[in-house]
Design a protein around this motif. Structure first.
Motif, PDB file in Angstrom:
ATOM      1  N   TRP A 119       0.809  -1.224   0.000  1.00  0.00           N
ATOM      2  CA  TRP A 119       0.000   0.000   0.000  1.00  0.00           C
ATOM      3  C   TRP A 119       0.839   1.269   0.000  1.00  0.00           C
ATOM      4  O   TRP A 119       0.298   2.364   0.036  1.00  0.00           O
ATOM      5  N   ARG A 120       2.157   1.137  -0.063  1.00  0.00           N
ATOM      6  CA  ARG A 120       3.002   2.334  -0.077  1.00  0.00           C
ATOM      7  C   ARG A 120       2.857   3.138  -1.365  1.00  0.00           C
ATOM      8  O   ARG A 120       3.208   4.308  -1.403  1.00  0.00           O
ATOM      9  N   ILE A 121       2.356   2.498  -2.419  1.00  0.00           N
ATOM     10  CA  ILE A 121       2.147   3.236  -3.658  1.00  0.00           C
ATOM     11  C   ILE A 121       1.000   4.243  -3.532  1.00  0.00           C
ATOM     12  O   ILE A 121       0.793   5.065  -4.422  1.00  0.00           O
ATOM     13  N   LEU A 122       0.270   4.175  -2.418  1.00  0.00           N
ATOM     14  CA  LEU A 122      -0.820   5.123  -2.184  1.00  0.00           C
ATOM     15  C   LEU A 122      -0.432   6.207  -1.178  1.00  0.00           C
ATOM     16  O   LEU A 122      -1.289   6.965  -0.713  1.00  0.00           O
ATOM     17  N   ASP A 123       0.848   6.290  -0.881  1.00  0.00           N
ATOM     18  CA  ASP A 123       1.287   7.268   0.120  1.00  0.00           C
ATOM     19  C   ASP A 123       1.134   8.706  -0.350  1.00  0.00           C
ATOM     20  O   ASP A 123       0.745   9.588   0.423  1.00  0.00           O
ATOM     21  N   LEU A 136      -1.622   9.997  -6.300  1.00  0.00           N
ATOM     22  CA  LEU A 136      -0.793  10.407  -7.424  1.00  0.00           C
ATOM     23  C   LEU A 136      -0.268   9.239  -8.242  1.00  0.00           C
ATOM     24  O   LEU A 136      -0.292   9.279  -9.471  1.00  0.00           O
ATOM     25  N   PHE A 137       0.218   8.199  -7.580  1.00  0.00           N
ATOM     26  CA  PHE A 137       0.786   7.107  -8.368  1.00  0.00           C
ATOM     27  C   PHE A 137      -0.249   6.412  -9.248  1.00  0.00           C
ATOM     28  O   PHE A 137       0.004   6.203 -10.442  1.00  0.00           O
ATOM     29  N   PRO A 138      -1.421   6.020  -8.728  1.00  0.00           N
ATOM     30  CA  PRO A 138      -2.409   5.408  -9.629  1.00  0.00           C
ATOM     31  C   PRO A 138      -2.786   6.308 -10.803  1.00  0.00           C
ATOM     32  O   PRO A 138      -2.977   5.829 -11.929  1.00  0.00           O
ATOM     33  N   LEU A 139      -2.854   7.629 -10.557  1.00  0.00           N
ATOM     34  CA  LEU A 139      -3.190   8.563 -11.628  1.00  0.00           C
ATOM     35  C   LEU A 139      -2.091   8.584 -12.689  1.00  0.00           C
ATOM     36  O   LEU A 139      -2.365   8.456 -13.895  1.00  0.00           O
ATOM     37  N   VAL A 140      -0.845   8.721 -12.252  1.00  0.00           N
ATOM     38  CA  VAL A 140       0.284   8.740 -13.192  1.00  0.00           C
ATOM     39  C   VAL A 140       0.398   7.401 -13.918  1.00  0.00           C
ATOM     40  O   VAL A 140       0.638   7.348 -15.131  1.00  0.00           O
ATOM     41  N   TYR A 141       0.192   6.317 -13.195  1.00  0.00           N
ATOM     42  CA  TYR A 141       0.302   4.983 -13.776  1.00  0.00           C
ATOM     43  C   TYR A 141      -0.735   4.768 -14.877  1.00  0.00           C
ATOM     44  O   TYR A 141      -0.417   4.290 -15.969  1.00  0.00           O
ATOM     45  N   ILE A 165      10.193   5.238 -16.788  1.00  0.00           N
ATOM     46  CA  ILE A 165       9.291   6.208 -16.154  1.00  0.00           C
ATOM     47  C   ILE A 165       8.371   5.522 -15.161  1.00  0.00           C
ATOM     48  O   ILE A 165       8.107   6.049 -14.068  1.00  0.00           O
ATOM     49  N   ALA A 166       7.861   4.339 -15.520  1.00  0.00           N
ATOM     50  CA  ALA A 166       6.967   3.620 -14.614  1.00  0.00           C
ATOM     51  C   ALA A 166       7.684   3.252 -13.318  1.00  0.00           C
ATOM     52  O   ALA A 166       7.156   3.464 -12.215  1.00  0.00           O
ATOM     53  N   PHE A 167       8.892   2.707 -13.426  1.00  0.00           N
ATOM     54  CA  PHE A 167       9.644   2.339 -12.225  1.00  0.00           C
ATOM     55  C   PHE A 167      10.012   3.576 -11.404  1.00  0.00           C
ATOM     56  O   PHE A 167       9.936   3.559 -10.169  1.00  0.00           O
ATOM     57  N   LEU A 168      10.404   4.653 -12.082  1.00  0.00           N
ATOM     58  CA  LEU A 168      10.755   5.876 -11.356  1.00  0.00           C
ATOM     59  C   LEU A 168       9.547   6.470 -10.646  1.00  0.00           C
ATOM     60  O   LEU A 168       9.668   7.002  -9.535  1.00  0.00           O
ATOM     61  N   SER A 169       8.387   6.396 -11.279  1.00  0.00           N
ATOM     62  CA  SER A 169       7.184   6.951 -10.648  1.00  0.00           C
ATOM     63  C   SER A 169       6.817   6.174  -9.395  1.00  0.00           C
ATOM     64  O   SER A 169       6.328   6.755  -8.414  1.00  0.00           O
ATOM     65  N   ILE A 170       7.060   4.852  -9.391  1.00  0.00           N
ATOM     66  CA  ILE A 170       6.808   4.063  -8.182  1.00  0.00           C
ATOM     67  C   ILE A 170       7.681   4.565  -7.040  1.00  0.00           C
ATOM     68  O   ILE A 170       7.225   4.740  -5.906  1.00  0.00           O
ATOM     69  N   VAL A 171       8.947   4.823  -7.349  1.00  0.00           N
ATOM     70  CA  VAL A 171       9.898   5.263  -6.325  1.00  0.00           C
ATOM     71  C   VAL A 171       9.612   6.688  -5.870  1.00  0.00           C
ATOM     72  O   VAL A 171       9.625   6.987  -4.672  1.00  0.00           O
ATOM     73  N   LEU A 172       9.347   7.575  -6.819  1.00  0.00           N
ATOM     74  CA  LEU A 172       9.210   8.995  -6.495  1.00  0.00           C
ATOM     75  C   LEU A 172       7.863   9.338  -5.878  1.00  0.00           C
ATOM     76  O   LEU A 172       7.744  10.340  -5.166  1.00  0.00           O
ATOM     77  N   LEU A 173       6.833   8.532  -6.147  1.00  0.00           N
ATOM     78  CA  LEU A 173       5.487   8.859  -5.675  1.00  0.00           C
ATOM     79  C   LEU A 173       5.024   7.935  -4.553  1.00  0.00           C
ATOM     80  O   LEU A 173       3.825   7.779  -4.326  1.00  0.00           O
ATOM     81  N   SER A 174       5.968   7.334  -3.852  1.00  0.00           N
ATOM     82  CA  SER A 174       5.609   6.493  -2.718  1.00  0.00           C
ATOM     83  C   SER A 174       6.746   6.493  -1.713  1.00  0.00           C
ATOM     84  O   SER A 174       7.882   6.855  -2.039  1.00  0.00           O
ATOM     85  N   ASP A 175       6.415   6.097  -0.506  1.00  0.00           N
ATOM     86  CA  ASP A 175       7.435   5.951   0.537  1.00  0.00           C
ATOM     87  C   ASP A 175       8.056   4.564   0.362  1.00  0.00           C
ATOM     88  O   ASP A 175       7.851   3.656   1.160  1.00  0.00           O
TER      89      ASP A 175
END
Length: 199
Positions: A119-123, A136-141, A165-175
């Motif tokens: 659930w960290r992708i929803l941080d 943010l992450f689900p929206l960007v994804y 970009i997908a992998f970076l967005s996971i890292v940048l938009l989550s804890d």
């Protein structure tokens, strides 16, 4: 040569050195299987590519997030469209056997499906009101997946870019845990190389 420079920068990447050797995380293993899957797709070995992707997901369930980009690549590229069924069959079979057998264990279910890391992708979220949040992450994804679909034919270089970009967005938009930072490194290196033949 630029290829050798990028390869050296990849293996000497501070992220890779810190995560793998200092912090002791094993995220390099699912990344290895995933990169191998992309490379095997390019060589036309679809059975091995599907099996490698299944092993990647068995090693790290979060790898499921980038499967849509591979499926879109196969669907939008005439060279692979006729042989994609073999890839999907081997991918599904390997995932069901390896991951499915593990999930028969209640302890594995609790460890994998009950992990708070999922659930960290929803941080990262923007509050709209007291009851409404934009995650943010689900929206960007979803925007990335939709963009990949509507662009039409996807080249290998474009696939590398979407994966990075997908992998970076996971890292940048989550804890995200420190190990997750390794995921984007191979594809960032490939994009920096600017040569779609390098994988």
């Amino acid at each position: 040569e630029r290829r050798e420079v990028v390869t050296a920068l990849y293996w000497l990447s501070p992220v890779l050195l810190f995560v793998a050797y200092w912090h002791g995380q094993l995220d390099v293993i699912p990344v290895l299987f995933f990169v191998a899957s992309v490379a095997l797709i390019r060589s036309g070995n679809m059975a091995a590519a599907g099996a490698a992707l299944g092993l990647s997901i068995a090693a790290k369930l979060s790898m499921l997030l980038v499967v849509p980009f591979l499926v879109i690549f196969l669907e939008r590229n005439n060279r692979y469209r006729t042989i994609r069924t073999r890839f999907l069959v081997w991918f599904a079979g390997t995932t069901l056997i390896v991951q499915g057998l593990a999930l028969l264990s209640p302890s594995a279910q609790a460890m994998i499906l009950g992990s708070p890391l999922i659930w960290r992708i929803l941080d990262a979220a923007i509050p709209i009101s007291e009851r409404v949040l934009i995650y943010l992450f689900p929206l960007v994804y979803l925007l990335l997946v939709a963009s990949a679909w509507v662009l039409g034919r996807m080249t290998v270089a474009l696939l590398h870019a979407f994966l990075a970009i997908a992998f970076l967005s996971i890292v940048l938009l989550s804890d995200s845990p420190v190990g997750w930072h390794v995921w984007a490194v191979p594809f960032v290196a490939l994009c920096a190389a600017g040569d779609s033949r390098q994988l």
